[in-house]
Design an enzyme around this catalytic site. Structure first.
Site, PDB file in Angstrom:
ATOM      1  N   LYS A   1     -17.370  20.289 -29.607  1.00 10.63           N
ATOM      2  CA  LYS A   1     -17.090  19.992 -31.016  1.00 10.63           C
ATOM      3  C   LYS A   1     -17.830  18.718 -31.441  1.00 10.63           C
ATOM      4  O   LYS A   1     -18.478  18.673 -32.475  1.00 10.63           O
ATOM      5  CB  LYS A   1     -15.579  19.838 -31.196  1.00 10.63           C
ATOM      6  CG  LYS A   1     -15.164  19.584 -32.617  1.00 10.63           C
ATOM      7  CD  LYS A   1     -13.652  19.597 -32.729  1.00 10.63           C
ATOM      8  CE  LYS A   1     -13.221  19.094 -34.089  1.00 10.63           C
ATOM      9  NZ  LYS A   1     -11.771  19.026 -34.222  1.00 10.63           N
TER      10      LYS A   1
ATOM     11  N   GLU B   1     -19.716  14.486 -20.087  1.00  7.01           N
ATOM     12  CA  GLU B   1     -19.805  15.487 -19.024  1.00  7.01           C
ATOM     13  C   GLU B   1     -20.610  16.706 -19.506  1.00  7.01           C
ATOM     14  O   GLU B   1     -21.478  17.222 -18.797  1.00  7.01           O
ATOM     15  CB  GLU B   1     -18.396  15.948 -18.605  1.00  7.01           C
ATOM     16  CG  GLU B   1     -17.534  14.852 -17.979  1.00  7.01           C
ATOM     17  CD  GLU B   1     -16.748  14.039 -19.013  1.00  7.01           C
ATOM     18  OE1 GLU B   1     -17.192  13.927 -20.178  1.00  7.01           O
ATOM     19  OE2 GLU B   1     -15.688  13.511 -18.639  1.00  7.01           O
TER      20      GLU B   1
ATOM     21  N   GLY C   1      -9.890  21.067 -30.774  1.00  9.38           N
ATOM     22  CA  GLY C   1     -10.564  21.624 -29.598  1.00  9.38           C
ATOM     23  C   GLY C   1      -9.683  22.583 -28.801  1.00  9.38           C
ATOM     24  O   GLY C   1     -10.104  23.680 -28.438  1.00  9.38           O
ATOM     25  N   ARG C   2      -8.446  22.175 -28.548  1.00  5.41           N
ATOM     26  CA  ARG C   2      -7.588  23.007 -27.691  1.00  5.41           C
ATOM     27  C   ARG C   2      -7.027  24.229 -28.422  1.00  5.41           C
ATOM     28  O   ARG C   2      -6.305  25.026 -27.829  1.00  5.41           O
ATOM     29  CB  ARG C   2      -6.465  22.162 -27.082  1.00  5.41           C
ATOM     30  CG  ARG C   2      -5.662  21.359 -28.090  1.00  5.41           C
ATOM     31  CD  ARG C   2      -4.789  20.320 -27.392  1.00  5.41           C
ATOM     32  NE  ARG C   2      -4.113  19.430 -28.333  1.00  5.41           N
ATOM     33  CZ  ARG C   2      -4.648  18.325 -28.833  1.00  5.41           C
ATOM     34  NH1 ARG C   2      -5.875  17.974 -28.500  1.00  5.41           N
ATOM     35  NH2 ARG C   2      -3.970  17.560 -29.676  1.00  5.41           N
TER      36      ARG C   2
ATOM     37  N   GLU D   1      -1.776  17.674 -23.993  1.00  5.13           N
ATOM     38  CA  GLU D   1      -2.661  16.891 -24.862  1.00  5.13           C
ATOM     39  C   GLU D   1      -2.090  16.840 -26.284  1.00  5.13           C
ATOM     40  O   GLU D   1      -2.323  15.897 -27.023  1.00  5.13           O
ATOM     41  CB  GLU D   1      -4.077  17.485 -24.869  1.00  5.13           C
ATOM     42  CG  GLU D   1      -5.114  16.544 -25.451  1.00  5.13           C
ATOM     43  CD  GLU D   1      -6.554  16.964 -25.193  1.00  5.13           C
ATOM     44  OE1 GLU D   1      -7.200  16.413 -24.289  1.00  5.13           O
ATOM     45  OE2 GLU D   1      -7.043  17.876 -25.897  1.00  5.13           O
TER      46      GLU D   1
ATOM     47  N   HIS E   1       5.231  31.268  -2.229  1.00  6.78           N
ATOM     48  CA  HIS E   1       4.979  30.947  -0.824  1.00  6.78           C
ATOM     49  C   HIS E   1       4.460  29.526  -0.667  1.00  6.78           C
ATOM     50  O   HIS E   1       3.856  29.199   0.357  1.00  6.78           O
ATOM     51  CB  HIS E   1       4.010  31.986  -0.228  1.00  6.78           C
ATOM     52  CG  HIS E   1       4.620  33.356  -0.254  1.00  6.78           C
ATOM     53  ND1 HIS E   1       5.481  33.793   0.728  1.00  6.78           N
ATOM     54  CD2 HIS E   1       4.546  34.348  -1.175  1.00  6.78           C
ATOM     55  CE1 HIS E   1       5.892  35.025   0.415  1.00  6.78           C
ATOM     56  NE2 HIS E   1       5.346  35.380  -0.733  1.00  6.78           N
TER      57      HIS E   1
ATOM     58  N   LYS F   1     -12.178   7.131 -21.383  1.00  3.52           N
ATOM     59  CA  LYS F   1     -13.563   7.528 -21.690  1.00  3.52           C
ATOM     60  C   LYS F   1     -14.434   6.299 -21.909  1.00  3.52           C
ATOM     61  O   LYS F   1     -15.540   6.199 -21.399  1.00  3.52           O
ATOM     62  CB  LYS F   1     -13.597   8.351 -22.998  1.00  3.52           C
ATOM     63  CG  LYS F   1     -13.430   9.826 -22.830  1.00  3.52           C
ATOM     64  CD  LYS F   1     -13.714  10.510 -24.173  1.00  3.52           C
ATOM     65  CE  LYS F   1     -13.094  11.883 -24.221  1.00  3.52           C
ATOM     66  NZ  LYS F   1     -13.201  12.525 -25.521  1.00  3.52           N
TER      67      LYS F   1
HETATM   68  O1  F6P Z   1     -11.308  14.298 -23.904  1.00  4.38           O
HETATM   69  C1  F6P Z   1     -10.488  15.280 -24.434  1.00  4.38           C
HETATM   70  C2  F6P Z   1     -11.248  16.153 -25.395  1.00  4.38           C
HETATM   71  O2  F6P Z   1     -11.585  15.441 -26.526  1.00  4.38           O
HETATM   72  C3  F6P Z   1     -10.442  17.395 -25.757  1.00  4.38           C
HETATM   73  O3  F6P Z   1      -9.547  17.174 -26.769  1.00  4.38           O
HETATM   74  C4  F6P Z   1     -11.528  18.351 -26.072  1.00  4.38           C
HETATM   75  O4  F6P Z   1     -11.062  19.673 -26.048  1.00  4.38           O
HETATM   76  C5  F6P Z   1     -12.524  18.047 -24.993  1.00  4.38           C
HETATM   77  O5  F6P Z   1     -12.436  16.660 -24.818  1.00  4.38           O
HETATM   78  C6  F6P Z   1     -13.937  18.456 -25.273  1.00  4.38           C
HETATM   79  O6  F6P Z   1     -14.428  17.873 -26.438  1.00  4.38           O
HETATM   80  P1  F6P Z   1     -15.758  18.393 -27.118  1.00  4.38           P
HETATM   81  O7  F6P Z   1     -15.565  19.808 -27.515  1.00  4.38           O
HETATM   82  O8  F6P Z   1     -15.986  17.489 -28.283  1.00  4.38           O
HETATM   83  O9  F6P Z   1     -16.857  18.260 -26.096  1.00  4.38           O
END
Ligand code: F6P
Length: 546
Positions: free
Chosen positions: A206, A212, A267-268, A353, A384, A512
């Site tokens: 987003k 990452e 995002g979620r 979250e 188990h 972060k």
């Molecule tokens: O660090 C958490 C977060 O911001 C989530 O809320 C989000 O889903 C994820 O990182 C990925 O964010 P993006 O889609 O901006 O890469």
């Protein structure tokens, strides 16, 4: 005292909780043979049995009063209408608009959201068909066989969870892979068997700033261009889904290959948008639309059903009851369907979250227990491994058991064994077995008194452990859409009752920011003297040992 605790229903629930703590569900069941009828909700595609909770009609009435007093229905109306209920970010919350089935305008900040959604769906469909039918060609003129979705958190968990759940519905036109971890081990492993000329990458982010994801995207570009010897090949092998077009284009991704995201989709909650592209590529667009329809069915149920018969609202009220009033601190999600093996991970992000916060939406400290930590595993594997804890530890962990009536991969004898365990576990967790019964059973087996005295205390199961049972008719795109949407709305209702802004995630920022600073220090080999002595020593050890 917070305004919530001043509510009449809150006070009533506190008092009921004191009474209930001394009761056993066995008694409640013995006294009322109608419990299942009273405390279950049947929808066309799934059933919720919440009777195995420490509740009775009075508790449910008080919980419904709480929903009333906290104006859940008004908030629901505000959310669906696009009011900016994400207060701290001043944003609307409109993932529900992504699955609306009509073209009525929905205006936010002067823009018609419905137009955006319909345009995007149309673009997705063209793109998906082109790739699946082999008309989208890579730099060497070959058709695309493999899709690699690069994204993390909400830009990964939803799509990957759904892809895994609906594997049986894929016709194999393309193979879909996911890369989320910045640990190079994952991308190396995913790319190893793939042929660069046949791979299409979706960079889902987003913000298009997530370190990452950006790192993985750069590595993917390098992997491609070191095979194609051509920077321009990026245009044929990369698409992006983002609200930050500029950043995506600076990666060499063609403007035409960028699908929009909007600030009114969290995002979620975004798998229904183009973030779900990988799902649509895997299943075909019709099945993606079925997933949306299923979610829409649940939206309609959530809007129209009275709260007492409302699947997501009841799930939320039970969770508030178990956590805020009875004091449970965690909740297990236990799918008894292999296809749902990523559901727990998905719901961890969705719930934790969203609601893992300790100030109200007005910024005041919250002085009551909010949401539990979510954990779990596929039920059978869990049985188990950690069910010992569920049955006999001092911590009571309410659990959602999720299964399906029909297996999508029926293998003679398997589903019955699976489901026998599914039903047995919730009964055992509820009823337990007392010492008298344990002793009688051991005696009946011919055990001597010494053995009975020694072992009996260990075999006692106190029971009285709350569970919800969710039984889907089967896992298919439509039913899965409904299930996910039910949990989304559950989280929303919990947030309203607990006065939490469920749609921001400020708590991820501190770590972060620090990670970015530390990365720079590591790269320059210049560790700042501002760290605490633990962190400083760890960094020094790491640098020295490298
Ligand atoms: O660090 C958490 C977060 O911001 C989530 O809320 C989000 O889903 C994820 O990182 C990925 O964010 P993006 O889609 O901006 O890469």
């Amino acid at each position: 005292m917070s305004s919530r605790q001043a509510l009449a229903s809150w006070k009533k629930l506190q008092q009921l909780a004191q009474d209930k703590k001394s009761q056993h569900m066995n008694t409640l069941f013995a006294e009322d043979s109608e419990r299942f009828n009273k405390f279950s909700i049947e929808l066309p595609n799934m059933l919720l049995d919440y009777s195995k909770n420490l509740i009775d009609s009075e508790t449910i009435t008080a919980l419904l009063d709480l929903a009333e007093e906290t104006q859940v229905c008004d908030w629901r109306t505000k959310m669906f209408a696009g009011e900016k209920i994400n207060k701290t970010e001043d944003r609307a919350v409109l993932h529900t608009a992504l699955r609306r089935q009509n073209d009525e305008p929905l205006i936010i900040d002067g823009e018609n959201v419905t137009d955006h959604v319909q345009k995007q769906l149309a673009e997705m469909e063209v793109f998906v068909d082109k790739v699946r039918q082999g008309h989208w060609l890579g730099y060497s003129g070959k058709r695309i066989t493999d899709i690699v979705n690069i994204g993390v958190g909400g830009s990964n968990l939803g799509p990957q969870m759904v892809t895994e759940a609906l594997k049986q519905y894929s016709d194999g036109s393309v193979n879909v892979h996911y890369v989320s971890n910045v640990d190079g081990a994952q991308i190396v492993e995913v790319l190893r068997p793939l042929e660069p000329g046949k791979v299409l990458f979706i960079v889902s982010s987003k913000t298009f700033t997530t370190t990452e994801t950006m790192t993985n995207a750069r590595t993917a570009i390098k992997w491609l261009t070191s095979a194609s010897f051509d920077e321009n090949s990026v245009a044929k092998h990369f698409v992006a889904v983002t609200a930050n077009k500029e950043n995506a284009m600076s990666f060499g991704i063609k403007e035409d290959n960028i699908f929009d995201m909007w600030d009114w989709v969290g995002g979620r909650f975004s798998l229904w948008s183009a973030i779900g592209l990988a799902i649509a590529l895997d299943l075909g667009f019709d099945k993606f639309k079925e997933l949306l329809s299923g979610a829409h069915d649940m939206d309609q149920h959530f809007i129209n059903a009275p709260l007492k018969d409302n699947f997501p609202a009841i799930l939320a009220l039970i969770s508030v009851w178990n956590t805020t009033f009875l004091g449970s601190q965690s909740q297990a999600i236990l799918p008894y369907d292999q296809t749902l093996h990523m559901l727990t991970a998905y719901l961890q992000q969705a719930e934790m979250e969203s609601n893992g916060k300790s100030v109200t939406w007005d910024g005041d400290e919250i002085d009551y227990a909010t949401v539990p930590s979510i954990w779990g595993e596929l039920g059978i594997n869990g049985q188990h491994a950690f069910y010992q804890y569920l049955h006999q530890s001092n911590n009571v962990v309410p659990a959602d058991f999720i299964g399906s009536v029909k297996s999508v991969t029926p293998v003679k004898g398997h589903h019955e064994t699976l489901m026998a365990n599914f039903f047995a576990q919730t009964q055992a967790l509820m009823s337990g077995v007392n010492e008298e019964q344990v002793r009688a059973d051991l005696k009946a087996k011919g055990r001597d008194q010494h053995y009975i005295d020694k072992v009996a205390p260990h075999k006692v199961h106190k029971g009285n452990r709350p569970t919800n049972t969710i039984l889907l008719k089967c896992i298919n795109p439509r039913n899965l859409g409904s299930l996910i949407a039910a949990y989304e709305h559950k989280i929303f209702v919990q947030g309203i009752i607990l006065q939490i802004c469920s749609f921001d995630q400020w708590g991820v920022e501190l770590g972060k920011g620090l990670a970015a600073e530390i990365q720079e220090e590591l790269e320059k080999n210049a560790i700042s003297d501002q760290h605490d002595c633990s962190t400083a020593s760890l960094l020094a050890f790491y640098q020295a040992a490298k």
